[in-house]
Design a protein around this motif. Structure first.
Motif, mmCIF file in Angstrom:
data_model
loop_
_atom_site.group_PDB
_atom_site.id
_atom_site.type_symbol
_atom_site.label_atom_id
_atom_site.label_comp_id
_atom_site.label_asym_id
_atom_site.label_seq_id
_atom_site.Cartn_x
_atom_site.Cartn_y
_atom_site.Cartn_z
ATOM 1 N N ARG A 56 0.854 -1.180 0.000
ATOM 2 C CA ARG A 56 0.000 0.000 0.000
ATOM 3 C C ARG A 56 0.888 1.227 0.000
ATOM 4 N NH1 ARG A 56 -2.871 -3.532 -1.049
ATOM 5 N NH2 ARG A 56 -4.859 -4.126 -0.151
ATOM 6 N N TRP A 57 0.388 2.293 -0.602
ATOM 7 C CA TRP A 57 1.112 3.551 -0.682
ATOM 8 C C TRP A 57 0.306 4.618 0.032
ATOM 9 C CZ3 TRP A 57 1.223 -0.223 -4.205
ATOM 10 C CH2 TRP A 57 2.421 -0.517 -4.854
ATOM 11 N N TYR A 58 1.031 5.583 0.607
ATOM 12 C CA TYR A 58 0.356 6.729 1.192
ATOM 13 C C TYR A 58 -0.129 7.631 0.063
ATOM 14 C CZ TYR A 58 1.982 5.622 5.873
ATOM 15 O OH TYR A 58 2.200 5.007 7.077
ATOM 16 N N LEU A 59 -1.402 7.993 0.122
ATOM 17 C CA LEU A 59 -1.994 8.853 -0.895
ATOM 18 C C LEU A 59 -1.218 10.161 -1.020
ATOM 19 C CD1 LEU A 59 -4.216 9.513 -2.922
ATOM 20 C CD2 LEU A 59 -5.642 10.275 -1.014
ATOM 21 N N LYS A 60 -0.774 10.716 0.097
ATOM 22 C CA LYS A 60 -0.050 11.990 0.053
ATOM 23 C C LYS A 60 1.248 11.863 -0.744
ATOM 24 C CE LYS A 60 2.591 11.471 4.272
ATOM 25 N NZ LYS A 60 3.088 12.127 5.464
#
Length: 72
Positions: A56-60
């Motif tokens: 998963r990646w941070y949206l920011k």
């Protein structure tokens, strides 16, 4: 007015911590899975957070990467 500012700050904080998956990243960037992994291998794309077998990646971080691409 003060309550709205606190609500906005809470929403901003939650958005910074939001995690997104590779499928969503492909949709918003127009890149393929392979293209994203190739960029990551060349240190040109944010690395994912590993949660067990999931990535998963941070949206920011993705938003910041997209902004940097538009400046080029």
């Amino acid at each position: 007015m003060k309550e709205n500012k606190q609500e906005d700050m809470q929403m901003d904080y939650e958005q910074q911590l939001k995690l997104i998956d590779l499928k969503f990243i492909c949709e918003i960037t127009g890149l393929s899975r392979g293209g994203i992994y190739k960029l990551m291998s060349n240190d040109l794309f944010p690395k994912p957070l590993k949660l067990g077998r999931a990535s998963r990646w941070y949206l920011k971080e993705i938003k910041a990467w997209l902004d940097s691409q538009h400046r080029m």
